[in-house]
Design an enzyme around this catalytic site. Structure first.
Site, PDB file in Angstrom:
ATOM      1  N   CYS A  65       0.840  -1.192   0.000  1.00 28.08           N
ATOM      2  CA  CYS A  65       0.000   0.000   0.000  1.00 28.08           C
ATOM      3  C   CYS A  65       0.878   1.245   0.000  1.00 28.08           C
ATOM      4  CB  CYS A  65      -0.889  -0.020   1.243  1.00 28.08           C
ATOM      5  SG  CYS A  65      -1.750   1.513   1.510  1.00 28.08           S
TER       6      CYS A  65
ATOM      7  N   CYS B 229      -0.966   6.023   7.001  1.00 27.52           N
ATOM      8  CA  CYS B 229      -2.244   5.486   7.452  1.00 27.52           C
ATOM      9  C   CYS B 229      -2.106   4.909   8.854  1.00 27.52           C
ATOM     10  CB  CYS B 229      -2.710   4.412   6.473  1.00 27.52           C
ATOM     11  SG  CYS B 229      -4.197   3.567   6.968  1.00 27.52           S
TER      12      CYS B 229
ATOM     13  N   CYS C 298      -1.910   0.227   9.414  1.00 27.99           N
ATOM     14  CA  CYS C 298      -0.815  -0.751   9.383  1.00 27.99           C
ATOM     15  C   CYS C 298       0.446  -0.161  10.012  1.00 27.99           C
ATOM     16  CB  CYS C 298      -0.493  -1.146   7.953  1.00 27.99           C
ATOM     17  SG  CYS C 298      -1.709  -2.246   7.232  1.00 27.99           S
TER      18      CYS C 298
ATOM     19  N   CYS D 194      -7.688  -0.288   0.073  1.00 26.65           N
ATOM     20  CA  CYS D 194      -6.828  -0.718   1.178  1.00 26.65           C
ATOM     21  C   CYS D 194      -6.287  -2.126   0.918  1.00 26.65           C
ATOM     22  CB  CYS D 194      -7.650  -0.699   2.453  1.00 26.65           C
ATOM     23  SG  CYS D 194      -6.877  -1.548   3.832  1.00 26.65           S
TER      24      CYS D 194
ATOM     25  N   GLN E  85     -15.546 -11.536  13.776  1.00 25.92           N
ATOM     26  CA  GLN E  85     -14.096 -11.514  13.564  1.00 25.92           C
ATOM     27  C   GLN E  85     -13.791 -11.078  12.136  1.00 25.92           C
ATOM     28  OE1 GLN E  85     -11.746 -12.141  15.784  1.00 25.92           O
ATOM     29  NE2 GLN E  85     -12.819 -13.153  17.460  1.00 25.92           N
TER      30      GLN E  85
ATOM     31  N   CYS F  65      -6.764 -10.868  22.677  1.00 23.20           N
ATOM     32  CA  CYS F  65      -6.289  -9.985  21.600  1.00 23.20           C
ATOM     33  C   CYS F  65      -5.280  -8.983  22.157  1.00 23.20           C
ATOM     34  CB  CYS F  65      -7.453  -9.277  20.929  1.00 23.20           C
ATOM     35  SG  CYS F  65      -8.473  -8.356  22.066  1.00 23.20           S
TER      36      CYS F  65
HETATM   37  N1  SAH Z   1     -15.864 -14.443  21.406  1.00 20.89           N
HETATM   38  C1  SAH Z   1     -16.437 -13.523  20.448  1.00 20.89           C
HETATM   39  C2  SAH Z   1     -16.303 -12.048  20.798  1.00 20.89           C
HETATM   40  C3  SAH Z   1     -15.009 -11.615  21.402  1.00 20.89           C
HETATM   41  S1  SAH Z   1     -14.838  -9.855  21.475  1.00 20.89           S
HETATM   42  C4  SAH Z   1     -15.878 -13.799  19.078  1.00 20.89           C
HETATM   43  O1  SAH Z   1     -14.870 -14.465  18.933  1.00 20.89           O
HETATM   44  O2  SAH Z   1     -16.464 -13.353  18.106  1.00 20.89           O
HETATM   45  C5  SAH Z   1     -15.196  -9.504  23.141  1.00 20.89           C
HETATM   46  C6  SAH Z   1     -16.683  -9.427  23.434  1.00 20.89           C
HETATM   47  O3  SAH Z   1     -16.821  -9.154  24.831  1.00 20.89           O
HETATM   48  C7  SAH Z   1     -17.436  -8.319  22.722  1.00 20.89           C
HETATM   49  O4  SAH Z   1     -18.528  -8.903  22.064  1.00 20.89           O
HETATM   50  C8  SAH Z   1     -17.911  -7.389  23.847  1.00 20.89           C
HETATM   51  O5  SAH Z   1     -19.180  -6.837  23.598  1.00 20.89           O
HETATM   52  C9  SAH Z   1     -17.965  -8.313  25.027  1.00 20.89           C
HETATM   53  N2  SAH Z   1     -17.821  -7.749  26.374  1.00 20.89           N
HETATM   54  C10 SAH Z   1     -17.108  -6.668  26.756  1.00 20.89           C
HETATM   55  N3  SAH Z   1     -17.116  -6.536  28.085  1.00 20.89           N
HETATM   56  C11 SAH Z   1     -17.861  -7.566  28.582  1.00 20.89           C
HETATM   57  C12 SAH Z   1     -18.218  -7.988  29.893  1.00 20.89           C
HETATM   58  N4  SAH Z   1     -17.818  -7.310  30.955  1.00 20.89           N
HETATM   59  N5  SAH Z   1     -18.953  -9.099  30.023  1.00 20.89           N
HETATM   60  C13 SAH Z   1     -19.363  -9.803  28.928  1.00 20.89           C
HETATM   61  N6  SAH Z   1     -19.042  -9.444  27.671  1.00 20.89           N
HETATM   62  C14 SAH Z   1     -18.305  -8.337  27.491  1.00 20.89           C
END
Ligand code: SAH
Length: 455
Positions: A73, A79, A82, A161, A284, A410
């Site tokens: 890119c 940006c 990245c 992108c 995701q 993450c």
């Molecule tokens: N496991 C899912 C989402 C992970 S992201 C996947 O793989 O798709 C983290 C998630 O935690 C988000 O959806 C967010 O809304 C939620 N979250 C944030 N704080 C929280 C809490 N205190 N209790 C329960 N869920 C929560």
């Protein structure tokens, strides 16, 4: 030696910081230089100086690193998306592995980390299934769209992108041309005037389904029929919606969705499970790697069909449904009610009946269910946002004594903090596997397996 602002230093970049910045030393003075990569010899201008370290701006690459590659890119440097595009993908993976290991050692206090090799991508570009493009004007008053420059709201014009799908450009070209043709103004953050704020695009990698959602400071767009007609020229288009966001804040999406054409969602797959994804759903962004991530989580959960499992922070039930294929029963907890609606729909869509979803905070629902109903868990899976788990939640997990805890993270810094807590209270870190979901960036996912120590 001490350096001051505006000094120019020559550095050999020997390390890489957690945000991807190059690190070099000049006479014992450490300098962090954005856009410099390990192996470079560079000159940098000190922009900010502390006693023993400072932050420099890359001035000249005197000798490029053997790990340097040409970013795909042209805007990689400006940006905000990245940070590592100038580094070969192999070295990006090495950086991520090192980052996870470093956090586990320094913050978690772990030694002899049972780390599996990082799972990389086959194709580290064009992997994102979602993009949100801000729309604005450049200095000359021309309508532009692209991405925000790092830490600002200045739009870097870029319709193509390198992390996104090629359909993005086709959508953006059409929407911008429509705005130009009918004098439709982009939203202006300073005045709160103008209509088009963002263009959200989602693409189903397995199904080929395409969604466009126009985020508007209003409820409709002029000459709607013509725009729809023109967007339908793009193969796979099955969902065109408006998201109404009249708030003067930098939150991208409002709450209301209006359907303009087709379905209010697209469908995509991870592994054998299908998911319906609405404009507001969390999903995701890299479905191929997510499949690998969840397979690892499933492997670590070691399910044989008899287990009761809790999936905390379950979002739209993605991991829960994956686990339900092998467990006796899975309970998911998520704070956002709309995500739980999606989770229930997704369970139905896949004919999965051995799941139950709870709306609420994990740190409230789990202790409440444990104390009130004496619920039990063989395995607890957590996948929290970057800030990690509340300590009170970890304390409940310790009280419940599941045989295994699978931690999907993450953010390896908060992961290390939480693992330390659990491992000081009867659990053992058995396996760690980083999975790269975000090529070109410094982000990395990690799956860990913890086992209860036998007393
Ligand atoms: N496991 C899912 C989402 C992970 S992201 C996947 O793989 O798709 C983290 C998630 O935690 C988000 O959806 C967010 O809304 C939620 N979250 C944030 N704080 C929280 C809490 N205190 N209790 C329960 N869920 C929560």
């Amino acid at each position: 030696m001490e350096y001051r602002k505006n000094d120019i230093v020559t550095l050999d970049i020997e390390d890489c910081g957690v945000d991807g910045e190059g690190i070099g030393k000049a006479d014992g003075f450490t300098v962090f230089v954005k856009d410099a990569v390990i192996g470079d010899r560079v000159t940098a201008k000190i922009m900010k100086a502390k006693k023993n370290y400072g932050y420099g701006r890359l001035m000249e690459i005197l000798k490029p690193s053997p790990y340097r590659v040409e970013p795909k890119c042209a805007f990689a440097r400006q940006c905000g998306g990245c940070q590592l595009q100038a580094l070969s993908y192999e070295q990006q993976l090495a950086f991520k592995e090192k980052k996870v290991r470093g956090h586990l050692e320094r913050i978690g206090g772990f030694t002899d980390i049972p780390m599996e090799p990082i799972i990389g991508m086959d194709e580290p570009y064009h992997y994102r299934n979602k993009a949100q493009f801000p729309v604005g004007k450049n200095k000359e008053g021309r309508i532009i769209t692209g991405f925000y420059a790092g830490r600002t709201h200045t739009i870097i014009e870029n319709r193509d992108c390198a992390l996104g799908v090629s359909q993005n450009k086709e959508v953006l070209d059409r929407v911008i041309a429509h705005m130009e043709a009918y004098g439709i103004e982009p939203y202006n953050e300073e005045t709160g005037k103008g209509l088009v704020r963002h263009i959200l695009i989602r693409y189903g990698f397995f199904t080929g389904e395409l969604m466009v959602c126009l985020v508007l400071n209003g409820t409709s767009i002029p000459k709607q029929e013509l725009l729809i007609e023109c967007l339908l020229e793009i193969p796979g288009m099955i969902s065109i919606t408006i998201n109404v966001n009249k708030k003067r804040s930098n939150v991208i999406l409002g709450e209301e969705i209006r359907l303009l054409w087709g379905k209010p969602y697209i469908t995509d797959k991870i592994g054998d499970i299908s998911y319906q994804i609405s404009p507001l759903s969390f999903f995701q962004v890299n479905p191929l790697q997510t499949g690998k991530l969840y397979s690892k989580a499933l492997e670590y959960a070691e399910l044989h069909g008899e287990e009761t499992v809790w999936d905390l922070y379950c979002g739209i039930g993605t991991i829960s449904l994956f686990l339900a294929q092998k467990a006796k029963f899975v309970r998911g907890v998520e704070i956002i009610p709309a995500a739980i609606e999606n989770a229930n729909d997704n369970a139905r869509l896949n004919g999965i009946e051995n799941v139950e979803f709870f709306v609420g905070k994990a740190e409230e629902v789990l202790p409440a269910e444990y104390k009130k109903n004496g619920i039990y868990a063989d395995v607890i899976v957590v996948d929290p946002p970057r800030k990690g788990c509340e300590e009170s939640l970890l304390a409940t997990m310790i009280e419940m004594q599941p045989k295994r805890i699978v931690y999907v993270s993450c953010d390896s810094a908060t992961l290390a903090r939480d693992l330390k807590y659990l491992c000081e209270r009867g659990y053992e870190l058995k396996k760690v596997c980083p999975v790269d979901q975000f090529g070109g960036t410094v982000h990395v996912e990690t799956v860990c397996l913890l086992s209860r120590k036998d007393k």
